[in-house]
Enzyme design. Sequence first.
Site, short mmCIF file in Angstrom:
data_model
loop_
_atom_site.label_atom_id
_atom_site.label_comp_id
_atom_site.label_asym_id
_atom_site.label_seq_id
_atom_site.Cartn_x
_atom_site.Cartn_y
_atom_site.Cartn_z
N GLU A 291 0.80 -1.22 0.00
CA GLU A 291 0.00 0.00 0.00
C GLU A 291 0.84 1.27 0.00
O GLU A 291 0.45 2.27 -0.59
CB GLU A 291 -0.94 0.01 1.22
N SER B 19 -53.46 -17.14 42.05
CA SER B 19 -53.14 -17.33 43.48
C SER B 19 -51.66 -17.19 43.78
O SER B 19 -51.27 -17.13 44.95
CB SER B 19 -53.63 -18.70 43.95
#
Length: 642
Positions: free
Chosen positions: A112, A389
Amino acid sequence: MSTNAIENNERDNNSAPLFEFVQSVSKVTAGTILCITMLASSVVAGGLVGLAISFRNLPDVRILLSYTPTETTHIYDINGKPIASIHDEANRDIVPLNQISPDLKRAVLAIEDSNFYTHKGINPSGIGRAFFVNLEKGKTVEGGSTMTMQLVKNLFLSPRRELSRKIAEAVMAIRLEQILKKEQILELYLNQVYWGHNLYGVETASQSYFGKSSANLNLAEGAMMAGLISAPEEYSPFVNYKLAKQRQEIVLDRMKELKWITAQEHTTALKTPIKLGQITSFSKSQVPYVTEAVVDELTKRFGRDAVLKGGMRVQTTIDLKLQRLAETTVKNSHERLSNYGIYRDPEQGQIALVAVDPRTHFVKAMAGGVDYKRSQYNRAIQARRQPGSAFKPFVYYTAFASGNFTPDSTVMDTPVSYRDGDGYYSPQNYGGGGFSGAVTIRRALEISLNVPAIKVGQAVGLNKVIEVCRILGIKSPMEPVISLPLGAVDLTPLEMAGAFATFANNGWHSDTTFIAQVSDSSGNVLLDNTPKPKLVLNSWAAASLNNVLQGVINQGTATAAKLGRPAAGKTGTTSSERDIWFVGYVPQLSVAVWVGSDDYRPLSYGATGGTMVAPVWRDFMSQALEGVPVENFKPASEFERP
């Protein structure tokens, strides 16, 4: 090795037009071209100095002094096992430069920007040199843009191919080189660059392509990765392994030419076997119900952007072993209950399960439904259903804490009516059964009588009951209606498991959570949920309730929940059989299980929490508690009565 097709693909986008021009004037001598190039380079260099002064409206590169790229958030279980990774567009993990393989760094620089450490952001003469090198080699081995220019382009500028953009790119590159060291620029570049398949940054790419950290890449792997940068999707070894190997050789050739590697290293790297990993971007969570709950909790605290881009390391409270057990239990139980014909429509039938550690109030496991793929709705934390309940323990705790009742206090199970609006409300026991007359609270709770619960609720005050629920962390809306003691309220399984966990811990409470700790990628702690329990209930009253609820399992409505060790709990069945529950606990674990239908249709007649849900709870608990020492509940006698 190379073909014309590969050569065309490998040309740097910025240098391609001039490359073609060089080909078209192949009869011109190299010396003439060199003279022209050097002259042009001098003009460009001088021009850019002037442009650096005039380009005052460009983005300020000084923000990179404190810039941190977006980063993937990783979620783990309580033991550090990966659960999920979440991110926005960029799947990225940031690593410092000194934790990146030297072979990879050299390979990237070679292909690069081999003059990275000598130029000042731009390399005018390098453009001409790149064309000659590419022409001589018959392939693209060097591009025209420096890595600094590529970095500012990726961070600040549009990808449009315009002369003005290239000039701006060069100007900003010069500026950047003035404020950052080379190592800082290289670190930013390697963590920012795109490697294909939604992989950003060297670490994430390395983990995907080779299943290892970027610190551990060898020369062969580093060269292959470096070769991807110019066209990552095209050169990806996942897409075209042969082409990726050809790119690898180009990188190695360049490294050898630069004398950064020897001929022997070049040959060895080409022959080194490459073992590929797997693409990690947008991977599915192992436990999606949990992941969504964790993300929701994180988002409420930190915001969505911080979660998707902030690179958090999230240690959840979840134990993956228990989580798998919860999911398996729910799936198998759903199949069994479907075979029993409990659901009017099996496609609508669902089960949710939540397990909470009473000592920490950490959520250890959660199944929000039978199958996440079929339904993403999380019934464990989103579905508010009537507990029936199973709500009664809140009423009886309030009674014990008032100092006016004990487990052996007598309550009359006899007919009663209350004015309710324009009419009267006359509670009945489950199934329309008769009345038992004088009963102790202990017995009333064991066999789940309704009338005594209503009478005790009226005696202690329903607003007081609601206050207790709020102390226990229940946030769902509640109204002091006469039938509240029978579960005339909509609650989530998580709320029930968390509240009962406080009973199990004799009144010591922490906020129920899915998250133990959050840190950033550098290890700085952002959130520490280390439990800080507070005594919010009367311990004598809580211990008394624990004692009574053990009777529910030993000789009451939940004998199907027996574990062979001390355990307490309460069944819940709504009058229309739309919702059936069992919420139970041992001192080390509180678990709520709900069964019902998403369409709210009643279950088959006779479906109760004791007959259908208690066995689900027992199946989970008997396996979850394997190897966990038997622990007794503390007796009420150890605490002072109010």
